[in-house]
Design an enzyme around this catalytic site. Structure first.
Site, PDB file in Angstrom:
ATOM      1  N   CYS A  31      11.188   9.214 -22.024  1.00  0.00           N
ATOM      2  CA  CYS A  31      10.720   8.265 -21.007  1.00  0.00           C
ATOM      3  C   CYS A  31      11.347   6.915 -21.358  1.00  0.00           C
ATOM      4  O   CYS A  31      12.398   6.875 -21.980  1.00  0.00           O
ATOM      5  CB  CYS A  31       9.193   8.200 -20.974  1.00  0.00           C
ATOM      6  SG  CYS A  31       8.461   7.553 -22.496  1.00  0.00           S
ATOM      7  N   ARG A  32      10.735   5.829 -20.988  1.00  0.00           N
ATOM      8  CA  ARG A  32      11.295   4.518 -21.311  1.00  0.00           C
ATOM      9  C   ARG A  32      11.068   4.140 -22.778  1.00  0.00           C
ATOM     10  O   ARG A  32      11.977   3.730 -23.468  1.00  0.00           O
ATOM     11  CB  ARG A  32      10.706   3.430 -20.411  1.00  0.00           C
ATOM     12  CG  ARG A  32      11.265   2.047 -20.720  1.00  0.00           C
ATOM     13  CD  ARG A  32      10.803   0.997 -19.735  1.00  0.00           C
ATOM     14  NE  ARG A  32      11.167  -0.330 -20.175  1.00  0.00           N
ATOM     15  CZ  ARG A  32      12.353  -0.893 -20.033  1.00  0.00           C
ATOM     16  NH1 ARG A  32      13.320  -0.210 -19.458  1.00  0.00           N
ATOM     17  NH2 ARG A  32      12.586  -2.109 -20.462  1.00  0.00           N
TER      18      ARG A  32
END
Length: 119
Positions: A71-72
């Site tokens: 994800c980020r």
């Protein structure tokens, strides 16, 4: 059984790249669409955490294969490896997510295929 069976180790971005580069595992990006469009790892498969949490199945290219979830920042990917839904894929997540991936100067592409950034 959980959708993704959590692995005990978290991978660094470099380890994730090696693990997914040879086709041993699939890099599953669980960020939302706008984040994906802004920039993602080459060869990654996209399935937002919101859809995964809602019961969406894994994309065909990810079914039956080990998953490296990103994800980020590493928070949503860690959540994703423990979601209940009954598919039972083996999964680990990337420590630091796409932020760490980009900081390690690993390639990032955007929706049109050229060099991108992360969102």
């Amino acid at each position: 059984m959980s959708l993704l069976r959590r692995g005990t180790a978290r991978l660094t971005p470099g380890q994730a790249r090696v693990r997914t580069a040879d086709g041993d595992a699939v890099l599953l990006d669980v960020r939302e669409q706008a984040e994906w469009n802004a920039g993602h790892a080459p060869g990654a498969v996209h399935l937002p955490l919101s859809r995964l949490a809602g019961g969406a199945g894994l994309p065909a290219s990810a079914q039956g294969r080990p998953l490296v979830v990103i994800c980020r920042s590493g928070h949503r990917s860690r959540q994703a490896v423990g979601l209940p839904a009954g598919h039972g894929a083996e999964a680990v997540d990337v420590k630091g997510g796409m932020s760490a991936w980009a900081s390690a100067e690993l390639p990032v592409v955007h929706a049109r295929g050229s060099s991108g950034r992360i969102a």
